[in-house]
Scaffold this motif. Structure first.
Motif, PDB file in Angstrom:
ATOM      1  N   UNK A 109       0.836  -1.207   0.000  1.00 18.38           N
ATOM      2  CA  UNK A 109       0.000   0.000   0.000  1.00 18.38           C
ATOM      3  C   UNK A 109       0.870   1.256   0.000  1.00 18.38           C
ATOM      4  N   UNK A 110       1.935   1.253   0.789  1.00 13.00           N
ATOM      5  CA  UNK A 110       2.856   2.387   0.829  1.00 13.00           C
ATOM      6  C   UNK A 110       3.545   2.535  -0.527  1.00 13.00           C
ATOM      7  N   UNK A 111       3.993   1.427  -1.107  1.00 14.72           N
ATOM      8  CA  UNK A 111       4.679   1.474  -2.398  1.00 14.72           C
ATOM      9  C   UNK A 111       3.771   2.054  -3.478  1.00 14.72           C
ATOM     10  N   UNK A 112       2.540   1.587  -3.526  1.00 13.92           N
ATOM     11  CA  UNK A 112       1.588   2.066  -4.531  1.00 13.92           C
ATOM     12  C   UNK A 112       1.278   3.546  -4.318  1.00 13.92           C
ATOM     13  N   UNK A 113       1.112   3.950  -3.078  1.00 13.08           N
ATOM     14  CA  UNK A 113       0.817   5.355  -2.784  1.00 13.08           C
ATOM     15  C   UNK A 113       1.986   6.247  -3.189  1.00 13.08           C
ATOM     16  N   UNK A 114       3.203   5.800  -2.948  1.00  9.65           N
ATOM     17  CA  UNK A 114       4.375   6.587  -3.352  1.00  9.65           C
ATOM     18  C   UNK A 114       4.453   6.711  -4.865  1.00  9.65           C
ATOM     19  N   UNK A 115       4.164   5.616  -5.562  1.00  7.14           N
ATOM     20  CA  UNK A 115       4.183   5.642  -7.027  1.00  7.14           C
ATOM     21  C   UNK A 115       3.099   6.575  -7.565  1.00  7.14           C
ATOM     22  N   UNK A 116       1.930   6.514  -6.968  1.00  3.57           N
ATOM     23  CA  UNK A 116       0.824   7.385  -7.383  1.00  3.57           C
ATOM     24  C   UNK A 116       1.191   8.852  -7.174  1.00  3.57           C
ATOM     25  N   UNK A 117       1.824   9.149  -6.043  1.00  2.55           N
ATOM     26  CA  UNK A 117       2.235  10.515  -5.749  1.00  2.55           C
ATOM     27  C   UNK A 117       3.286  10.983  -6.755  1.00  2.55           C
TER      28      UNK A 117
ATOM     29  N   UNK B 121      -2.366  18.773  -9.594  1.00  5.85           N
ATOM     30  CA  UNK B 121      -2.456  19.181  -8.192  1.00  5.85           C
ATOM     31  C   UNK B 121      -3.522  18.404  -7.425  1.00  5.85           C
ATOM     32  N   UNK B 122      -4.661  18.162  -8.047  1.00  4.53           N
ATOM     33  CA  UNK B 122      -5.735  17.428  -7.366  1.00  4.53           C
ATOM     34  C   UNK B 122      -5.310  15.990  -7.068  1.00  4.53           C
ATOM     35  N   UNK B 123      -4.773  15.310  -8.067  1.00  2.79           N
ATOM     36  CA  UNK B 123      -4.311  13.933  -7.871  1.00  2.79           C
ATOM     37  C   UNK B 123      -3.170  13.884  -6.867  1.00  2.79           C
ATOM     38  N   UNK B 124      -2.307  14.883  -6.908  1.00  2.00           N
ATOM     39  CA  UNK B 124      -1.193  14.928  -5.957  1.00  2.00           C
ATOM     40  C   UNK B 124      -1.705  15.037  -4.523  1.00  2.00           C
ATOM     41  N   UNK B 125      -2.708  15.868  -4.305  1.00  5.73           N
ATOM     42  CA  UNK B 125      -3.272  16.025  -2.966  1.00  5.73           C
ATOM     43  C   UNK B 125      -3.896  14.721  -2.489  1.00  5.73           C
ATOM     44  N   UNK B 126      -4.623  14.060  -3.359  1.00  9.75           N
ATOM     45  CA  UNK B 126      -5.240  12.778  -2.981  1.00  9.75           C
ATOM     46  C   UNK B 126      -4.176  11.719  -2.704  1.00  9.75           C
ATOM     47  N   UNK B 127      -3.161  11.666  -3.554  1.00 10.12           N
ATOM     48  CA  UNK B 127      -2.097  10.680  -3.381  1.00 10.12           C
ATOM     49  C   UNK B 127      -1.308  10.944  -2.098  1.00 10.12           C
ATOM     50  N   UNK B 128      -1.082  12.202  -1.784  1.00  9.59           N
ATOM     51  CA  UNK B 128      -0.360  12.542  -0.558  1.00  9.59           C
ATOM     52  C   UNK B 128      -1.148  12.112   0.670  1.00  9.59           C
ATOM     53  N   UNK B 129      -2.457  12.303   0.631  1.00 11.76           N
ATOM     54  CA  UNK B 129      -3.301  11.850   1.751  1.00 11.76           C
ATOM     55  C   UNK B 129      -3.271  10.333   1.883  1.00 11.76           C
ATOM     56  N   UNK B 130      -3.325   9.636   0.761  1.00  9.36           N
ATOM     57  CA  UNK B 130      -3.274   8.170   0.786  1.00  9.36           C
ATOM     58  C   UNK B 130      -1.938   7.695   1.347  1.00  9.36           C
ATOM     59  N   UNK B 131      -0.853   8.329   0.923  1.00 10.80           N
ATOM     60  CA  UNK B 131       0.460   7.944   1.429  1.00 10.80           C
ATOM     61  C   UNK B 131       0.559   8.202   2.926  1.00 10.80           C
ATOM     62  N   UNK B 132       0.090   9.346   3.361  1.00 14.96           N
ATOM     63  CA  UNK B 132       0.118   9.666   4.787  1.00 14.96           C
ATOM     64  C   UNK B 132      -0.654   8.616   5.594  1.00 14.96           C
ATOM     65  N   UNK B 133      -1.824   8.236   5.094  1.00  9.83           N
ATOM     66  CA  UNK B 133      -2.631   7.240   5.788  1.00  9.83           C
ATOM     67  C   UNK B 133      -1.945   5.876   5.780  1.00  9.83           C
TER      68      UNK B 133
END
Length: 57
Positions: free
Chosen positions: A11-19, A28-40
């Protein structure tokens, strides 16, 4: 626990790749969502004692 640990790390790996992809696309919108997913994902991993690289913890 190995299954959970593997899932948490994936999950962390995928979130980092998405970011990274969002930043590359300058979305910017996708980046914000990806950053939240990575943080979680990092929070969940940390809360369950799963070590992740480069999370600052």
């Amino acid at each position: 626990m190995a299954g959970f640990e593997e899932a948490a790390l994936e999950r962390v790996r995928v979130a980092r790749a998405r970011l990274a992809a969002a930043r590359e696309a300058d979305d910017a919108f996708e980046e914000a969502q990806a950053a939240e997913e990575l943080e979680d994902a990092l929070r969940v991993a940390h809360d369950h004692g799963v070590a992740t690289e480069g999370d600052g913890r």
